[in-house]
Design a protein around this motif. Structure first.
Motif, short mmCIF file in Angstrom:
data_model
loop_
_atom_site.label_atom_id
_atom_site.label_comp_id
_atom_site.label_asym_id
_atom_site.label_seq_id
_atom_site.Cartn_x
_atom_site.Cartn_y
_atom_site.Cartn_z
N UNK A 43 59.22 45.45 99.25
CA UNK A 43 59.10 45.43 100.71
C UNK A 43 58.97 44.03 101.28
N UNK A 44 58.36 43.12 100.55
CA UNK A 44 58.21 41.75 101.04
C UNK A 44 59.57 41.07 101.16
N UNK A 45 60.46 41.35 100.22
CA UNK A 45 61.81 40.78 100.30
C UNK A 45 62.54 41.29 101.53
N UNK A 46 62.35 42.59 101.88
CA UNK A 46 62.99 43.12 103.08
C UNK A 46 62.44 42.46 104.33
N UNK A 47 61.12 42.25 104.37
CA UNK A 47 60.51 41.61 105.54
C UNK A 47 61.02 40.17 105.67
N UNK A 48 61.16 39.46 104.56
CA UNK A 48 61.68 38.08 104.61
C UNK A 48 63.14 38.07 105.08
N UNK A 49 63.90 39.09 104.64
CA UNK A 49 65.30 39.17 105.05
C UNK A 49 65.40 39.40 106.56
N UNK A 51 63.09 38.51 108.73
CA UNK A 51 62.64 37.27 109.37
C UNK A 51 63.77 36.24 109.44
N UNK A 52 64.62 36.19 108.40
CA UNK A 52 65.75 35.27 108.42
C UNK A 52 66.73 35.64 109.53
N UNK A 53 66.93 36.94 109.77
CA UNK A 53 67.82 37.36 110.86
C UNK A 53 67.22 36.98 112.21
N UNK A 54 65.91 37.18 112.36
CA UNK A 54 65.26 36.83 113.62
C UNK A 54 65.40 35.33 113.90
N UNK A 55 65.23 34.53 112.87
CA UNK A 55 65.37 33.09 113.04
C UNK A 55 66.80 32.70 113.39
N UNK A 56 67.75 33.42 112.85
CA UNK A 56 69.15 33.09 113.08
C UNK A 56 69.60 33.47 114.49
N UNK A 57 69.15 34.65 114.96
CA UNK A 57 69.58 35.13 116.28
C UNK A 57 68.63 34.69 117.39
N UNK A 58 67.48 34.21 117.02
CA UNK A 58 66.53 33.75 118.03
C UNK A 58 65.57 34.85 118.43
N UNK A 80 61.49 47.68 112.99
CA UNK A 80 61.39 47.72 111.53
C UNK A 80 60.18 48.56 111.16
N UNK A 81 60.37 49.54 110.29
CA UNK A 81 59.29 50.39 109.84
C UNK A 81 59.35 50.49 108.32
N UNK A 82 58.23 50.23 107.68
CA UNK A 82 58.15 50.30 106.22
C UNK A 82 57.46 51.60 105.82
N UNK A 83 58.11 52.34 104.93
CA UNK A 83 57.57 53.60 104.43
C UNK A 83 57.30 53.48 102.93
N UNK A 84 56.98 54.59 102.31
CA UNK A 84 56.59 54.55 100.90
C UNK A 84 57.70 54.03 100.00
N UNK A 85 58.91 54.56 100.16
CA UNK A 85 60.00 54.19 99.27
C UNK A 85 61.24 53.70 100.01
N UNK A 86 61.15 53.59 101.31
CA UNK A 86 62.28 53.09 102.07
C UNK A 86 61.76 52.39 103.33
N UNK A 87 62.65 51.67 103.98
CA UNK A 87 62.32 51.10 105.28
C UNK A 87 63.45 51.44 106.24
N UNK A 88 63.15 51.46 107.51
CA UNK A 88 64.16 51.76 108.51
C UNK A 88 64.33 50.57 109.43
N UNK A 115 74.16 41.54 106.33
CA UNK A 115 74.24 42.95 105.93
C UNK A 115 74.58 43.08 104.45
N UNK A 116 75.48 42.23 103.97
CA UNK A 116 75.91 42.32 102.57
C UNK A 116 74.80 41.96 101.60
N UNK A 117 73.83 41.15 102.06
CA UNK A 117 72.76 40.70 101.16
C UNK A 117 71.45 41.44 101.39
#
Length: 434
Positions: A43-49, A51-58, A80-88, A115-117
């Protein structure tokens, strides 16, 4: 923050805030949304990903460790919502309508390399269009051709008649489903709740079905174990069977291990499937759907398609439990039979040992008798030698010379009696020490 006048549980604030962590967005028609449910391992990797989009789009990025985030990034709003085994991930573009709103979905505004990464796998994706009440309303037949590639359209009134929802629940060329929600009398908050429930129905429906392929494969494996267990039970009941109980118990242990392996590898997924299916049913109830003339409702379509798959998953769960109980019962019976056989063998062994002990006792008594004779023989011989030596030395008793034969004869009963008494006393002393 003012300190409370009483001691507090350390989780009190966390539990209170949990009720408000995932509020629905207020969405005003017209609007377009893209919703992605991503299965992740970190989940931390998804949150960082994100955050990178937010930084890119402002825009502001989610805080480290946050399980929920909502904010504006460029012309879009992201949730962004983090659940037990998935995020939305939900991306919202306001004020966008038109005749063909699905031709340019919100997803097209996101960087392709981002999206690809994605650090996970997309389980389900949905494009949802919230159509204004002021736009031209087309009949379901036209909607099928304009938005759903000619597929059968399902739909119903939602929110107690405040809106109409349409979909074909199929993946289109961009690998996403499509949902059209038409505003009739929806305020932004109500529209946001309806949108959230429609998206959750689609997500939880996919999550519930994750167990179906595993249930089918497990069903085939359980069928083999069931047949083998029935055959083994028949051999157990056959008194003329040449197989030993120990061999049958070993075979049964292997079957039990197979059942437990299936339960361990699929138990979580089957249990999660039941929970997700209950969420689907709950969200369908919360939609307060009413029938649209000539169309299958969302609840009717999903129940007809989803219920058999869930029944299969439930039947596999029940079969797993029943097979586990049957294996345990058969194993207990076989163990009881093996123990009875062992007790019978132990009884025979003890009886044999008792017989050997009796024989050894008789041999010991015979040896003791022979020992008395042998020891007496040597002692009498020593007495005879002494008598002969006394005679040769010219010793006399009462003026008469010593008669070696007489002395030897008199010594025989005395020596025998003394040896017998001595051995008996030694035997009693050893028995007392034991």
């Amino acid at each position: 923050m003012v300190a409370p006048p009483f001691p507090e549980h350390p989780l009190r604030e966390t539990l209170a805030n949990e009720l408000h962590t995932r509020p629905s967005e207020a969405i005003e028609a017209p609007a377009q949304l893209t919703h992605l449910a991503v299965m992740f391992s970190d989940p931390e990797a998804m949150a960082r990903h994100l955050a990178a989009l937010c930084a890119r789009l402002g825009g502001a990025a989610p805080a480290p460790g946050a399980s929920h985030f909502a904010g504006d990034i460029g012309a879009l709003r992201v949730r962004y919502e983090q659940h037990t085994e998935f995020c939305s991930l939900t991306f919202i573009r306001r004020g966008m309508g038109g005749e063909f709103p699905f031709e340019k979905p919100v997803l097209s505004e996101l960087p392709e390399e981002w999206l690809a990464s994605l650090p996970g796998e997309v389980l389900t994706g949905v494009h949802l269009v919230l159509q204004s009440r002021h736009e031209i309303e087309h009949p379901p037949e036209d909607l099928s051709l304009r938005h759903f590639a000619g597929n059968q359209v399902i739909g119903s009134y939602v929110g107690g008649g405040a809106g109409k929802a349409y979909s074909d629940l199929r993946m289109h060329g961009d690998r996403c489903n499509r949902i059209l929600l038409r505003d009739i009398d929806l305020n932004p908050r109500h529209a946001g709740r309806i949108v959230q429930r429609l998206l959750e129905v689609n997500t939880y429906r996919a999550l519930a079905l994750l167990a179906f392929p595993e249930a089918r494969s497990a069903s085939a494996a359980l069928r083999k174990v069931d047949t083998a267990l029935a055959d083994l039970s028949a051999r157990m009941a056959d008194p003329s069977s040449p197989e030993s109980d120990a061999h049958l118990l070993s075979e049964l242990s292997t079957m039990t291990a197979e059942v437990e392996a299936i339960a361990a590898s699929r138990g979580y997924r089957l249990a999660a499937s039941r929970a997700y299916y209950k969420l689907v049913q709950r969200r369908l109830e919360e939609l307060r759907a009413e029938r649209l003339e000539g169309l299958i409702t969302f609840s009717g379509f999903l129940e007809r398609r989803l219920a058999p798959a869930m029944a299969t998953c439930q039947s596999v769960t029940v079969r797993l439990e029943e097979l586990s109980v049957r294996c345990a019962r058969s194993a207990a019976l076989l163990r009881a039979r093996v123990e009875v056989d062992l007790q019978a063998q132990n009884k025979d062994l003890l009886a044999s040992m008792d017989r050997r002990a009796k024989v050894q006792l008789r041999l010991q008594e015979a040896v003791e008798g022979l020992s008395v004779v042998a020891i007496s023989y040597y002692l009498v011989g020593l007495v005879g030698y002494l008598a002969k030596g006394a005679k040769a030395a010219g010793l006399s008793i009462g003026g008469a010379k010593v008669d070696s034969g007489l002395v030897t004869g008199i010594a025989v009963p005395i020596v025998v009696a003394l040896v017998f008494l001595g051995l008996r006393k030694a035997k009693k002393a050893l028995s007392h020490e034991k």
